[in-house]
Structures are given as structure tokens and as C-alpha cells.
Design a protein around this motif. Structure first.
Motif, mmCIF file in Angstrom:
data_model
loop_
_atom_site.group_PDB
_atom_site.id
_atom_site.type_symbol
_atom_site.label_atom_id
_atom_site.label_comp_id
_atom_site.label_asym_id
_atom_site.label_seq_id
_atom_site.Cartn_x
_atom_site.Cartn_y
_atom_site.Cartn_z
ATOM 1 N N LYS A 94 25.110 -2.106 8.830
ATOM 2 C CA LYS A 94 24.493 -1.940 10.151
ATOM 3 C C LYS A 94 23.607 -3.130 10.474
ATOM 4 O O LYS A 94 23.705 -3.728 11.552
ATOM 5 C CB LYS A 94 23.706 -0.626 10.194
ATOM 6 C CG LYS A 94 23.191 -0.254 11.586
ATOM 7 C CD LYS A 94 21.869 -0.935 11.914
ATOM 8 C CE LYS A 94 21.374 -0.612 13.309
ATOM 9 N NZ LYS A 94 20.141 -1.354 13.658
ATOM 10 N N LEU A 95 22.723 -3.506 9.551
ATOM 11 C CA LEU A 95 21.796 -4.610 9.828
ATOM 12 C C LEU A 95 22.544 -5.937 9.964
ATOM 13 O O LEU A 95 22.210 -6.777 10.798
ATOM 14 C CB LEU A 95 20.699 -4.689 8.759
ATOM 15 C CG LEU A 95 21.034 -5.162 7.338
ATOM 16 C CD1 LEU A 95 20.960 -6.669 7.210
ATOM 17 C CD2 LEU A 95 20.068 -4.533 6.337
ATOM 18 N N PHE A 96 23.562 -6.111 9.137
ATOM 19 C CA PHE A 96 24.286 -7.380 9.114
ATOM 20 C C PHE A 96 25.087 -7.599 10.395
ATOM 21 O O PHE A 96 24.988 -8.654 11.025
ATOM 22 C CB PHE A 96 25.223 -7.418 7.899
ATOM 23 C CG PHE A 96 26.005 -8.689 7.793
ATOM 24 C CD1 PHE A 96 25.392 -9.866 7.415
ATOM 25 C CD2 PHE A 96 27.371 -8.716 8.071
ATOM 26 C CE1 PHE A 96 26.101 -11.052 7.328
ATOM 27 C CE2 PHE A 96 28.093 -9.886 7.978
ATOM 28 C CZ PHE A 96 27.460 -11.063 7.612
ATOM 29 N N THR A 97 25.876 -6.604 10.806
ATOM 30 C CA THR A 97 26.713 -6.784 11.997
ATOM 31 C C THR A 97 25.861 -6.883 13.267
ATOM 32 O O THR A 97 26.246 -7.583 14.200
ATOM 33 C CB THR A 97 27.735 -5.643 12.147
ATOM 34 O OG1 THR A 97 27.060 -4.385 12.078
ATOM 35 C CG2 THR A 97 28.785 -5.705 11.062
ATOM 36 N N ALA A 98 24.732 -6.189 13.288
ATOM 37 C CA ALA A 98 23.850 -6.290 14.450
ATOM 38 C C ALA A 98 23.340 -7.721 14.609
ATOM 39 O O ALA A 98 23.292 -8.262 15.723
ATOM 40 C CB ALA A 98 22.683 -5.322 14.316
ATOM 41 N N LYS A 99 22.979 -8.340 13.497
ATOM 42 C CA LYS A 99 22.525 -9.737 13.535
ATOM 43 C C LYS A 99 23.662 -10.676 13.923
ATOM 44 O O LYS A 99 23.479 -11.626 14.690
ATOM 45 C CB LYS A 99 21.963 -10.147 12.165
ATOM 46 C CG LYS A 99 20.555 -9.661 11.907
ATOM 47 C CD LYS A 99 19.572 -10.367 12.825
ATOM 48 C CE LYS A 99 18.137 -10.044 12.458
ATOM 49 N NZ LYS A 99 17.170 -10.648 13.402
ATOM 50 N N ILE A 142 13.421 -2.860 8.141
ATOM 51 C CA ILE A 142 13.370 -1.452 7.729
ATOM 52 C C ILE A 142 14.641 -1.082 6.963
ATOM 53 O O ILE A 142 14.595 -0.406 5.925
ATOM 54 C CB ILE A 142 13.182 -0.530 8.953
ATOM 55 C CG1 ILE A 142 11.819 -0.783 9.613
ATOM 56 C CG2 ILE A 142 13.325 0.940 8.557
ATOM 57 C CD1 ILE A 142 10.625 -0.587 8.689
ATOM 58 N N LEU A 143 15.778 -1.522 7.459
ATOM 59 C CA LEU A 143 17.041 -1.224 6.765
ATOM 60 C C LEU A 143 17.143 -1.970 5.437
ATOM 61 O O LEU A 143 17.760 -1.479 4.487
ATOM 62 C CB LEU A 143 18.233 -1.562 7.666
ATOM 63 C CG LEU A 143 18.417 -0.634 8.876
ATOM 64 C CD1 LEU A 143 19.536 -1.131 9.762
ATOM 65 C CD2 LEU A 143 18.697 0.795 8.429
ATOM 66 N N SER A 144 16.542 -3.149 5.369
ATOM 67 C CA SER A 144 16.501 -3.877 4.090
ATOM 68 C C SER A 144 15.705 -3.091 3.058
ATOM 69 O O SER A 144 16.091 -2.997 1.887
ATOM 70 C CB SER A 144 15.880 -5.261 4.285
ATOM 71 O OG SER A 144 16.658 -6.051 5.145
ATOM 72 N N VAL A 205 12.061 -9.674 -1.610
ATOM 73 C CA VAL A 205 13.464 -10.118 -1.656
ATOM 74 C C VAL A 205 14.421 -9.109 -1.024
ATOM 75 O O VAL A 205 15.637 -9.319 -1.023
ATOM 76 C CB VAL A 205 13.907 -10.418 -3.107
ATOM 77 C CG1 VAL A 205 13.086 -11.541 -3.703
ATOM 78 C CG2 VAL A 205 13.820 -9.175 -3.983
ATOM 79 N N ALA A 206 13.890 -8.018 -0.478
ATOM 80 C CA ALA A 206 14.747 -6.944 0.054
ATOM 81 C C ALA A 206 15.713 -7.447 1.120
ATOM 82 O O ALA A 206 16.906 -7.130 1.101
ATOM 83 C CB ALA A 206 13.884 -5.815 0.627
ATOM 84 N N ARG A 207 15.216 -8.230 2.040
ATOM 85 C CA ARG A 207 16.066 -8.735 3.129
ATOM 86 C C ARG A 207 17.161 -9.647 2.595
ATOM 87 O O ARG A 207 18.326 -9.554 3.012
ATOM 88 C CB ARG A 207 15.192 -9.468 4.147
ATOM 89 C CG ARG A 207 15.910 -9.859 5.426
ATOM 90 C CD ARG A 207 14.907 -10.461 6.389
ATOM 91 N NE ARG A 207 15.536 -10.995 7.573
ATOM 92 C CZ ARG A 207 15.237 -10.645 8.821
ATOM 93 N NH1 ARG A 207 14.327 -9.713 9.036
ATOM 94 N NH2 ARG A 207 15.822 -11.197 9.854
ATOM 95 N N ASP A 208 16.807 -10.518 1.673
ATOM 96 C CA ASP A 208 17.795 -11.438 1.107
ATOM 97 C C ASP A 208 18.833 -10.701 0.263
ATOM 98 O O ASP A 208 20.006 -11.083 0.231
ATOM 99 C CB ASP A 208 17.099 -12.517 0.262
ATOM 100 C CG ASP A 208 16.273 -13.459 1.129
ATOM 101 O OD1 ASP A 208 16.658 -13.670 2.291
ATOM 102 O OD2 ASP A 208 15.252 -13.976 0.658
ATOM 103 N N ILE A 209 18.410 -9.646 -0.407
ATOM 104 C CA ILE A 209 19.356 -8.818 -1.159
ATOM 105 C C ILE A 209 20.365 -8.186 -0.201
ATOM 106 O O ILE A 209 21.576 -8.217 -0.436
ATOM 107 C CB ILE A 209 18.618 -7.717 -1.946
ATOM 108 C CG1 ILE A 209 17.871 -8.320 -3.139
ATOM 109 C CG2 ILE A 209 19.601 -6.655 -2.438
ATOM 110 C CD1 ILE A 209 16.986 -7.336 -3.875
ATOM 111 N N ALA A 210 19.877 -7.649 0.909
ATOM 112 C CA ALA A 210 20.745 -6.970 1.873
ATOM 113 C C ALA A 210 21.784 -7.926 2.462
ATOM 114 O O ALA A 210 22.977 -7.595 2.537
ATOM 115 C CB ALA A 210 19.906 -6.343 2.984
#
Length: 269
Positions: A94-99, A142-144, A205-210
Motif C-alpha cells: 500500500k505505501l509503496f504503490t501510493a508513492k 505509519i505503515l512503515s 530504519v522502519a521506512r527503509d525496511i518497508a
């Protein structure tokens, strides 16, 4: 919980559809608008931009179909593997495709020139709607954090992810694909050395992991497609995807105390 997953997947579907819609509009306009003595679709720089959007579209479609399959499997034939993958990949996709949809929308509007800025073309509304999907059903950060929560709550979830990625790439013999298979395997190994014991360090690192999970999983699905079709075009798509942006963002993460101190300092400037 199932309703929340479905809402995120529907948002993910909306972002993927936006990319396809804009790609179609971009191509059509490029075949008509003239510059430098020819239509835009004859200009190498413009062709490169459209080709990269095509690769983004294919990657998001692969993720979308996989998520639909996992959702069906989880509902009709519940099992731990499908449940774990669905839990991990729902916020990630969800977070990736939205970006990605936002990036594509910006490129498409540029491709239309001044028309892309005019409200009566409908293009600005597409851009605004794409932006909504980065907010609705959870922002990127938040999703990360939700992805991180899934990993810390069930550490075996990363192992399930790694096994599925390797199954997607199984049977690869094409030399061009094999180099990317090896790179992906190296990234999967780097996840094993991640230290998530400190909550604060993990959140850095949560965002980079996602984003790493998203790009790696999409790459593995594109490799599976290329292995199945045997088409040189699909092999090229894998190469473009793996080179457009880093597959792994972890080397650039705030994964040390020194980097984290720098982040704190910069954020307070």
C-alpha cells in the motif's frame, strides 16, 4: 482486521490503476504533441521517461495480482504462510504503490506541459487523488511502523518472506537474471543481521525496511514472469527495475548511533 486489510488493498488497487491510467494518457499525448520537429514519442529523452513508467506499472501490477492471490488463499484455504505474507505485504504494498503513483503523476503532468497544470484537463485532479492514497488508510511512516510491528511481533515472518522470494526466483538460468537473483539473495541475508532489539533504533530504519521489502518482492515477481515467458522484453524489464533505484535502502539507513544523532540534529535545525 480483515476489513482493514481489504481497505488497504483497495487503496493499493487505486494507486496501481492510477499508474496505468496516466501511462495511457502519457503515451497518447506523446504521439500527438510536437517539439523539436517531431512528436514527443520520437524523442529519446521522452521515450526513456515513458519506458520507466511502463516498468513501474508492470511491477505494481505484479504486486497487485500477488496480493489478490494471497487474499483469496487466506480466505478460502487459510494457512500460516499466506497469513504471514498478507500481514507483512499489505502495508508494504500500500505505501509503496501510493508513492509510485505520486511519482508517475508528476512525470505525466510534466509530459503534458502547460496542459498538465490546467484544471479543465482533469489532470490536476488525478494528481490530487493520487496524493490522497499516500494518506488514506495510513501514511508512509505509519505503515512503515506497522510493517516493523509485524516483524517484531513475529520474527519468523521475515523468514517466510525470504522463502517466498526465493521460490519466485527458482529455476532462473538466464545469466542476465542470475546476477539480480544473487543480489537479492544478498539483501535477504542482510535482513538476518538486522538488529531490531532497540525500539528507537528499529524505528529509524522502519521506512527503509518497508521500501526494501517492496522493491525486492517486486523484483522477484518480475523475475518469475521473465522465467515463465522467456521473452527478452521481460528480462529487460527486470534489469531496468533493478537499476532504476536501489533494491535495498538499508545501506543508507540511519542504522548506526552516529547516523541517528545526525538525523536528530538535522531534524531540529
Amino acid at each position: 482486521k480483515k476489513r482493514k486489510k481489504k481497505r488497504k488493498i483497495l487503496t493499493f488497487l487505486g494507486s496501481s490503476a492510477t499508474i496505468t491510467h496516466l501511462l495511457s494518457l502519457h503515451r497518447d499525448y506523446a504521439s500527438k504533441r510536437k517539439a523539436f520537429g517531431s512528436t514527443l514519442d520520437k524523442l529519446p529523452a521522452h521515450l526513456l521517461t515513458i519506458s520507466r513508467v511502463e516498468v513501474e506499472d508492470r511491477a505494481c501490477k505484479q504486486l497487485l495480482v500477488k496480493m489478490a492471490m494471497l487474499l483469496g488463499e487466506d480466505e478460502c484455504e487459510p494457512n500460516k504462510r499466506a497469513s504471514q505474507l498478507l500481514r507483512l505485504l499489505t502495508p508494504v504494498c500500500k505505501l509503496f504503490t501510493a508513492k509510485q503513483a505520486m511519482e508517475v503523476a508528476q512525470e505525466a503532468l510534466e509530459g503534458f506541459g502547460a496542459a498538465g497544470y490546467m484544471e479543465d484537463t482533469g489532470l490536476p485532479r488525478i494528481l490530487r487523488d493520487a496524493q490522497v492514497n499516500t494518506i488514506w488508510e495510513g501514511t508512509t511512516n505509519i505503515l512503515s511502523l506497522d510493517t516493523l510491528r509485524a516483524i517484531t511481533k513475529d520474527p519468523s515472518i521475515l523468514n517466510t518472506f525470504a522463502i517466498d522470494v526465493q521460490e519466485n526466483m527458482a529455476g532462473t538460468t538466464n545469466p542476465e537474471l542470475l546476477k539480480w537473483v544473487e543480489e537479492i539473495k544478498g539483501i535477504l541475508n542482510s535482513f538476518r543481521s538486522l538488529s531490531l532489539k532497540s525500539r528507537e533504533s528499529a524505528e529509524f530504519v522502519a521506512r527503509d525496511i518497508a521500501f526494501t521489502l517492496a522493491r525486492v518482492y517486486a523484483a522477484s515477481l518480475l523475475i518469475a514472469q521473465a522465467n515463465w515467458s522467456k521473452k527478452p522484453e521481460d528480462v529487460s524489464v527486470v534489469s531496468v527495475w533493478c537499476q532504476m533505484k536501489p533494491l535495498s535502502y538499508l545501506p543508507f539507513s540511519a542504522n548506526t548511533a552516529e547516523k541517528q544523532d545526525l538525523v536528530r540534529a538535522l531534524a531540529k535545525l
